[in-house]
Design a protein around this motif. Sequence first.
Motif, PDB file in Angstrom:
ATOM      1  N   PHE A   1       0.566  -2.928  -2.328  1.00 21.54           N
ATOM      2  CA  PHE A   1       0.519  -4.220  -3.013  1.00 21.54           C
ATOM      3  C   PHE A   1       1.383  -4.184  -4.271  1.00 21.54           C
ATOM      4  CE2 PHE A   1      -1.211  -7.275  -5.995  1.00 21.54           C
ATOM      5  CZ  PHE A   1      -1.480  -8.392  -5.209  1.00 21.54           C
ATOM      6  N   LEU A   2       1.206  -3.154  -5.079  1.00 18.75           N
ATOM      7  CA  LEU A   2       1.995  -3.033  -6.304  1.00 18.75           C
ATOM      8  C   LEU A   2       3.484  -2.917  -5.986  1.00 18.75           C
ATOM      9  CD1 LEU A   2      -0.203  -0.724  -8.557  1.00 18.75           C
ATOM     10  CD2 LEU A   2       0.089  -3.195  -8.702  1.00 18.75           C
TER      11      LEU A   2
ATOM     12  N   LEU B   1     -10.004 -14.951  -3.030  1.00 14.05           N
ATOM     13  CA  LEU B   1     -10.357 -13.571  -2.714  1.00 14.05           C
ATOM     14  C   LEU B   1      -9.666 -13.222  -1.409  1.00 14.05           C
ATOM     15  CD1 LEU B   1     -12.243 -11.081  -3.288  1.00 14.05           C
ATOM     16  CD2 LEU B   1     -13.902 -12.221  -1.795  1.00 14.05           C
ATOM     17  N   GLN B   2      -8.907 -12.117  -1.414  1.00 13.30           N
ATOM     18  CA  GLN B   2      -8.146 -11.775  -0.218  1.00 13.30           C
ATOM     19  C   GLN B   2      -7.906 -10.268  -0.135  1.00 13.30           C
ATOM     20  OE1 GLN B   2      -4.599 -14.121   0.059  1.00 13.30           O
ATOM     21  NE2 GLN B   2      -4.124 -13.427   2.114  1.00 13.30           N
ATOM     22  N   GLN B   3      -7.841  -9.753   1.078  1.00 15.62           N
ATOM     23  CA  GLN B   3      -7.481  -8.351   1.273  1.00 15.62           C
ATOM     24  C   GLN B   3      -6.049  -8.148   0.794  1.00 15.62           C
ATOM     25  OE1 GLN B   3      -8.050  -6.904   5.247  1.00 15.62           O
ATOM     26  NE2 GLN B   3     -10.114  -7.720   5.365  1.00 15.62           N
ATOM     27  N   ALA B   4      -5.821  -7.090   0.046  1.00 15.90           N
ATOM     28  CA  ALA B   4      -4.493  -6.820  -0.508  1.00 15.90           C
ATOM     29  C   ALA B   4      -3.436  -6.721   0.587  1.00 15.90           C
ATOM     30  CB  ALA B   4      -4.520  -5.537  -1.339  1.00 15.90           C
ATOM     31  N   SER B   5      -3.797  -6.161   1.710  1.00 16.99           N
ATOM     32  CA  SER B   5      -2.831  -5.990   2.801  1.00 16.99           C
ATOM     33  C   SER B   5      -2.404  -7.317   3.425  1.00 16.99           C
ATOM     34  CB  SER B   5      -3.414  -5.087   3.892  1.00 16.99           C
ATOM     35  OG  SER B   5      -4.559  -5.692   4.469  1.00 16.99           O
ATOM     36  N   GLN B   6      -3.161  -8.376   3.181  1.00 13.88           N
ATOM     37  CA  GLN B   6      -2.860  -9.682   3.764  1.00 13.88           C
ATOM     38  C   GLN B   6      -2.068 -10.597   2.832  1.00 13.88           C
ATOM     39  OE1 GLN B   6      -3.664 -10.235   7.055  1.00 13.88           O
ATOM     40  NE2 GLN B   6      -4.207  -8.080   6.888  1.00 13.88           N
TER      41      GLN B   6
ATOM     42  N   ALA C   1      -9.303  -1.300  -5.612  1.00 16.34           N
ATOM     43  CA  ALA C   1      -9.304  -0.432  -4.438  1.00 16.34           C
ATOM     44  C   ALA C   1     -10.062   0.850  -4.762  1.00 16.34           C
ATOM     45  CB  ALA C   1      -7.870  -0.116  -4.021  1.00 16.34           C
ATOM     46  N   PRO C   2     -10.540   1.506  -3.735  1.00 20.30           N
ATOM     47  CA  PRO C   2     -11.253   2.765  -3.956  1.00 20.30           C
ATOM     48  C   PRO C   2     -10.298   3.932  -4.170  1.00 20.30           C
ATOM     49  CG  PRO C   2     -11.199   2.255  -1.624  1.00 20.30           C
ATOM     50  CD  PRO C   2     -10.570   1.087  -2.332  1.00 20.30           C
TER      51      PRO C   2
ATOM     52  N   ALA D   1      -7.497  -9.490  -5.256  1.00 24.47           N
ATOM     53  CA  ALA D   1      -7.061  -8.773  -4.060  1.00 24.47           C
ATOM     54  C   ALA D   1      -7.745  -7.414  -4.044  1.00 24.47           C
ATOM     55  CB  ALA D   1      -5.545  -8.606  -4.077  1.00 24.47           C
ATOM     56  N   TYR D   2      -8.104  -6.971  -2.855  1.00 23.13           N
ATOM     57  CA  TYR D   2      -8.821  -5.707  -2.756  1.00 23.13           C
ATOM     58  C   TYR D   2      -8.414  -4.959  -1.490  1.00 23.13           C
ATOM     59  CZ  TYR D   2     -11.546  -8.084   0.789  1.00 23.13           C
ATOM     60  OH  TYR D   2     -11.919  -8.762   1.929  1.00 23.13           O
ATOM     61  N   ALA D   3      -8.595  -3.666  -1.543  1.00 20.37           N
ATOM     62  CA  ALA D   3      -8.496  -2.805  -0.371  1.00 20.37           C
ATOM     63  C   ALA D   3      -9.853  -2.138  -0.215  1.00 20.37           C
ATOM     64  CB  ALA D   3      -7.402  -1.762  -0.556  1.00 20.37           C
ATOM     65  N   SER D   4     -10.335  -2.066   1.010  1.00 24.14           N
ATOM     66  CA  SER D   4     -11.660  -1.498   1.231  1.00 24.14           C
ATOM     67  C   SER D   4     -11.733  -0.939   2.639  1.00 24.14           C
ATOM     68  CB  SER D   4     -12.729  -2.577   1.035  1.00 24.14           C
ATOM     69  OG  SER D   4     -14.020  -2.044   1.087  1.00 24.14           O
ATOM     70  N   LYS D   5     -12.175   0.281   2.759  1.00 25.21           N
ATOM     71  CA  LYS D   5     -12.277   0.899   4.084  1.00 25.21           C
ATOM     72  C   LYS D   5     -13.662   0.694   4.697  1.00 25.21           C
ATOM     73  CE  LYS D   5     -11.140   5.112   6.572  1.00 25.21           C
ATOM     74  NZ  LYS D   5     -10.532   6.431   6.487  1.00 25.21           N
ATOM     75  N   TYR D   6     -14.693   0.829   3.885  1.00 26.36           N
ATOM     76  CA  TYR D   6     -16.058   0.749   4.398  1.00 26.36           C
ATOM     77  C   TYR D   6     -16.836  -0.465   3.878  1.00 26.36           C
ATOM     78  CZ  TYR D   6     -15.000   5.521   5.756  1.00 26.36           C
ATOM     79  OH  TYR D   6     -14.406   6.625   6.295  1.00 26.36           O
TER      80      TYR D   6
END
Length: 168
Positions: free
Chosen positions: A69-70, A36-41, A55-56, A8-13
């Motif tokens: 997410f946590l 592989l999935q966006q953390a927010s989803q 995440a950044p 899971a990841y968070a990414s702005k750019y």
Amino acid sequence: MTNKVLVAYASKYGSTQEVAEAIAKIMREKGLDVNLQQASQVRSLEEYSAVVLGAPLYLYRWHKYAIRFLNRHEKVLKSMPAAVFAVGPSFNGDEKEWLETRDQFRKELAKFPWFKPIESEVMGGKFDPANLSFPIKYFLKDLPAADLRDWDAIAAWAAEVADKLQDR
């Protein structure tokens, strides 16, 4: 619960997404079943046996979707193996920037004393002032673009995490 790993990841750019994609690819090559999935989803961790969360760090703050997410999955994550990474230094990558970023990541993780990842890592980031929005763009517009992501180090970390998960 299956033997599936969630990256899971968070990414702005998009930079952290690219790192997460590379991690997922290496883990698949090591024989793991990876989503592989966006953390927010992510709504549930029920189908997973392990999680890698990335995440950044923006201005020394971990991305809000990683924190959410946590918080959202605390109950499950307390008993599930997890690894975590932050994408950090993205300007000049000098020793001071790395030390400050690692220190801030430790502080961010300390906000979750119940969370005990099997691995944590700070990875280099990517900076492109053309992608920024106002007002931050105004303050950083004169900095040159930079990409401090070390793809060999990212692959090695992903392989190490995969090995640890397979040994469990």
